[in-house]
Write an enzyme that holds these catalytic residues in place. Structure first.
Site, PDB file in Angstrom:
ATOM      1  N   GLY A  94       0.825  -1.199   0.000  1.00 53.07           N
ATOM      2  CA  GLY A  94       0.000   0.000   0.000  1.00 53.07           C
ATOM      3  C   GLY A  94       0.858   1.246   0.000  1.00 53.07           C
ATOM      4  O   GLY A  94       2.073   1.183   0.191  1.00 53.07           O
ATOM      5  N   LYS A 150       8.139  -0.075   5.791  1.00 59.85           N
ATOM      6  CA  LYS A 150       7.535   1.228   5.512  1.00 59.85           C
ATOM      7  C   LYS A 150       8.631   2.267   5.320  1.00 59.85           C
ATOM      8  O   LYS A 150       9.501   2.411   6.175  1.00 59.85           O
ATOM      9  CB  LYS A 150       6.645   1.617   6.693  1.00 59.85           C
ATOM     10  CG  LYS A 150       5.511   2.570   6.324  1.00 59.85           C
ATOM     11  CD  LYS A 150       4.780   3.040   7.556  1.00 59.85           C
ATOM     12  CE  LYS A 150       3.448   2.353   7.716  1.00 59.85           C
ATOM     13  NZ  LYS A 150       2.551   3.083   8.651  1.00 59.85           N
ATOM     14  N   ASP A 205      -6.142  11.940  11.755  1.00 60.98           N
ATOM     15  CA  ASP A 205      -6.590  11.361  10.500  1.00 60.98           C
ATOM     16  C   ASP A 205      -7.132   9.966  10.827  1.00 60.98           C
ATOM     17  O   ASP A 205      -6.366   9.052  11.087  1.00 60.98           O
ATOM     18  CB  ASP A 205      -5.398  11.296   9.539  1.00 60.98           C
ATOM     19  CG  ASP A 205      -5.850  10.988   8.136  1.00 60.98           C
ATOM     20  OD1 ASP A 205      -7.075  10.882   7.913  1.00 60.98           O
ATOM     21  OD2 ASP A 205      -4.992  10.850   7.255  1.00 60.98           O
TER      22      ASP A 205
HETATM   23  N1  LIG Z   1       1.964  -3.429   8.289  1.00 52.27           N
HETATM   24  C1  LIG Z   1       1.272  -3.295   7.144  1.00 52.27           C
HETATM   25  N2  LIG Z   1       0.882  -4.378   6.443  1.00 52.27           N
HETATM   26  C2  LIG Z   1       0.188  -4.249   5.296  1.00 52.27           C
HETATM   27  N3  LIG Z   1      -0.164  -3.083   4.761  1.00 52.27           N
HETATM   28  C3  LIG Z   1       0.191  -1.955   5.391  1.00 52.27           C
HETATM   29  C4  LIG Z   1       0.925  -2.005   6.611  1.00 52.27           C
HETATM   30  N4  LIG Z   1       1.130  -0.733   7.014  1.00 52.27           N
HETATM   31  C5  LIG Z   1       0.536   0.059   6.101  1.00 52.27           C
HETATM   32  N5  LIG Z   1      -0.019  -0.662   5.117  1.00 52.27           N
HETATM   33  C6  LIG Z   1      -0.737  -0.133   3.947  1.00 52.27           C
HETATM   34  O1  LIG Z   1       0.006   0.944   3.410  1.00 52.27           O
HETATM   35  C7  LIG Z   1      -0.794   2.112   3.323  1.00 52.27           C
HETATM   36  C8  LIG Z   1       0.061   3.340   3.576  1.00 52.27           C
HETATM   37  O2  LIG Z   1       0.580   3.342   4.888  1.00 52.27           O
HETATM   38  P1  LIG Z   1       0.397   4.629   5.810  1.00 52.27           P
HETATM   39  O3  LIG Z   1      -1.059   4.825   6.056  1.00 52.27           O
HETATM   40  O4  LIG Z   1       1.263   4.506   6.999  1.00 52.27           O
HETATM   41  O5  LIG Z   1       0.968   5.763   4.828  1.00 52.27           O
HETATM   42  P2  LIG Z   1       0.551   7.294   4.708  1.00 52.27           P
HETATM   43  O6  LIG Z   1       1.333   7.840   3.597  1.00 52.27           O
HETATM   44  O7  LIG Z   1       0.648   7.954   6.043  1.00 52.27           O
HETATM   45  O8  LIG Z   1      -0.980   7.151   4.313  1.00 52.27           O
HETATM   46  P3  LIG Z   1      -2.097   8.310   4.322  1.00 52.27           P
HETATM   47  O9  LIG Z   1      -1.851   9.180   3.166  1.00 52.27           O
HETATM   48  O10 LIG Z   1      -3.358   7.506   4.191  1.00 52.27           O
HETATM   49  O11 LIG Z   1      -2.005   8.999   5.651  1.00 52.27           O
HETATM   50  C9  LIG Z   1      -1.910   1.910   4.337  1.00 52.27           C
HETATM   51  O12 LIG Z   1      -3.093   2.536   3.915  1.00 52.27           O
HETATM   52  C10 LIG Z   1      -2.087   0.410   4.389  1.00 52.27           C
HETATM   53  O13 LIG Z   1      -3.058  -0.008   3.447  1.00 52.27           O
END
Ligand SMILES: Nc1ncnc2c1ncn2[C@@H]1O[C@H](COP(=O)(O)OP(=O)(O)OP(=O)(O)O)[C@@H](O)[C@H]1O
Ligand SMILES: *[C@@H]1O[C@H](CO)[C@@H](O)[C@H](O)[C@H]1NC(C)=O
Ligand SMILES: *[C@@H]1O[C@H](CO)[C@@H](O)[C@H](O)[C@H]1NC(C)=O
Ligand SMILES: *[C@@H]1O[C@H](CO)[C@@H](O)[C@H](O)[C@H]1NC(C)=O
Ligand SMILES: *[C@@H]1O[C@H](CO)[C@@H](O)[C@H](O)[C@H]1NC(C)=O
Ligand SMILES: *[C@@H]1O[C@H](CO)[C@@H](O)[C@H](O)[C@H]1NC(C)=O
Length: 475
Positions: free
Chosen positions: A123, A144, A252
């Site tokens: 994701g 991540k 959020d």
């Molecule tokens: N441990 C995990 N296992 C599987 N998928 C994950 C995991 N952590 C995050 N994801 C996926 O990755 C995506 C992005 O992670 P995250 O929400 O931390 O990023 P972000 O850039 O802060 O997102 P947003 O713009 O929604 O705030 C999440 O929406 C989730 O679907």
């Protein structure tokens, strides 16, 4: 290894190469700056703005990391940042620091990320991208990192035109998240398995792997599964409101901030968390605004909107989760309790503590089967039981909401409930109980209209309707 995804592999490879070479690339940027004075000036100007911003984020993280164990993690980062400026690390393979989490016994650091196997993209969002990686010892984890093509980096570049600065700035969001994941530990928060920070300040979090939350899929699942998600969320909010860092609010609060791990909801996105209640002078300063409702709280004598963070979380839980997941298909005897939860959270008349108690009452009643006694008659006498066998050559029929898409597989508290269900389905002539149980401890029963024969199975028993039994009795 059965289905290699080329693009994903290439992406992962490039992420790793990027991570390892990032400091080298930064070094080159600096050389270029020195070669062109106009660009240098420009960048320096922009850098002061960005440096201010970086300072703010550093400060924020410092306030989060006041305990000595986390302090050590931050100290290591500083050391490696200095080294990167000297460019010493470029010569040998030791370009990465082994970031370790003192609290977590099975920590994973940069060393374990060097030989990672196959990869998929799990994701991405505005700020971060998450990759699935198989470590050399066979564990699957989620990595991540900062998403270089993400909106956050793009906006920063538009404003500051400073790739190095922007990357650092955005990396601070992930650093904050890592620090929060170290301090906030709960079954409904994704587990941090480790992290790796390279000399440039680039950082990767190693997380337990989950599946992105699919609301549509959840809506189609059983009430029991949906209740589990809402209960997990309530437990999480109860923890956050009494956390070691104070009362934490998630600004959020969308389903995409969560993932599922074995049917359990887990928070994964923590970079938008705030740890202090809003300050106020008057009651009017403590208004919680949502698109369809506003709530006002009193301003305390100490000048804070006390309880606002937990109220914000609770209403968000109501509007993003409970309204969709909780009421629909509630077992009749639990309906009044669930309606009450919907009402008190929708009106913010209950605290998170009281809401958790209400959820626990529902769970207790559901588990105990007490809610069934006044509702269903005992029909077990209508059935003949055969123990140590299961059915084969079934004529299945579908029911809703079934645990299996091919037949009618439902959770029941007892044989009595299963008999009641079988009697209420015109197609049903028998059901099979196995030793398998759901998360609440209920039995799984499969219902069928007929079967061709019985097979030995020590973990199963078959109940056949006496009056309506097809082939076996009458032929
Ligand atoms: N441990 C995990 N296992 C599987 N998928 C994950 C995991 N952590 C995050 N994801 C996926 O990755 C995506 C992005 O992670 P995250 O929400 O931390 O990023 P972000 O850039 O802060 O997102 P947003 O713009 O929604 O705030 C999440 O929406 C989730 O679907
Ligand atoms: C130096 O900057 C100027 C103006 O931004 C640009 O036109 C020129 O190409 C740059 N030169 C080098 C060597 O980068
Ligand atoms: C941080 O730690 C220092 C001493 O180590 C202490 O004086 C201070 O009160 C702490 N701050 C917070 C917010 O806990
Ligand atoms: C909430 O308050 C804002 C600001 O006072 C107001 O504009 C809005 O109409 C209110 N919304 C509701 C649903 O009452
Ligand atoms: C809660 O119940 C009251 C009446 O008891 C009703 O007026 C109100 O609309 C309900 N609110 C929600 C959110 O269900
Ligand atoms: C809520 O529960 C927690 C832990 O169970 C407790 O420490 C806290 O004081 C309670 N809060 C209120 C307002 O009762």
């Amino acid at each position: 290894m059965g289905h290699p995804l080329c693009t994903a592999v290439i992406l992962a490879a490039s992420v790793l190469v990027l991570t390892l070479l990032m400091s080298c690339w930064h070094f080159k940027v600096h050389e270029a700056v020195v070669a062109n004075e106009t660009i240098e000036e420009d960048l320096l100007l922009k850098s002061t703005a960005i440096l201010d911003e970086l300072d703010k984020r550093r400060q924020e993280i410092r306030t989060l990391t006041n305990s000595s164990e986390v302090q050590r993690f931050m100290d290591t980062s500083e050391t490696f940042e200095q080294q990167s400026f000297e460019g010493k690390h470029l010569e040998n393979g030791n370009t990465v620091s082994i970031g370790s989490i003192i609290k977590n016994p099975d920590h994973i650091g940069c060393a374990q990320l060097v030989n990672v196997r196959s990869v998929d993209v799990l994701g991405s969002g505005y700020t971060k991208i998450v990759l699935q990686v198989v470590l050399s010892e066979g564990h699957t984890v989620a990595l991540k990192t900062v998403y270089d093509q993400g909106t956050d980096i793009r906006r920063c570049l538009e404003e500051f035109n400073d790739p190095l600065g922007c990357h650092k700035l955005v990396a601070f969001k992930l650093k904050k998240e890592i620090v929060l994941l170290q301090r906030l530990q709960h079954p409904n928060i994704i587990k941090l398995r480790g992290h790796c920070e390279v000399s440039s300040g680039d950082i990767t979090a190693v997380l337990e792997q989950g599946q992105p939350l699919q609301m549509i899929q959840l809506l189609q699942s059983t009430w029991e599964e949906r209740f589990r998600v809402c209960l997990g969320l309530t437990r999480l909010l109860h923890y956050l409101s009494n956390s070691p860092l104070g009362s934490v609010a998630l600004l959020d609060f969308q389903p995409r901030q969560f993932v599922m791990v074995d049917g359990e909801l887990k928070l994964t996105d923590l970079d938008d968390a705030i740890l202090t209640e809003p300050v106020c002078q008057l009651d009017q300063d403590c208004v919680l605004q949502f698109p369809l409702r506003n709530f006002s709280l009193p301003c305390s004598p100490q000048g804070v909107c006390e309880g606002m963070n937990s109220m914000r979380n609770l209403y968000n839980a109501y509007r993003y989760f409970f309204t969709y997941l909780l009421p629909h298909q509630t077992p009749p005897a639990l309906k009044h309790l669930v309606d009450n939860i919907m009402n008190t959270t929708g009106e913010l008349r209950s605290s998170i503590n009281d809401t958790l108690e209400a959820f626990k009452d529902v769970l207790h009643l559901y588990r105990s089967g007490l809610h069934l006694d006044s509702y269903i008659p005992s029909l077990i006498r209508d059935y003949a039981v055969m123990r140590g066998v299961s059915t084969s050559g079934n004529m299945d029929y579908r029911c809703w909401p079934s645990y299996s898409q091919f037949g009618c597989l439902l959770s029941v508290h007892s044989v009595r409930e299963a008999a009641f269900i079988c009697n209420s389905h015109p197609q049903c002539s028998s059901f099979c109980l196995s030793k398998q149980r759901t998360w609440t401890g209920r039995l799984l029963a499969s219902f069928q209209s007929s079967f061709s024969h019985l097979v030995p199975d020590g973990n199963s028993e078959v109940y056949m309707k006496k009056t309506k039994a097809p082939s076996v009795d009458r032929v």
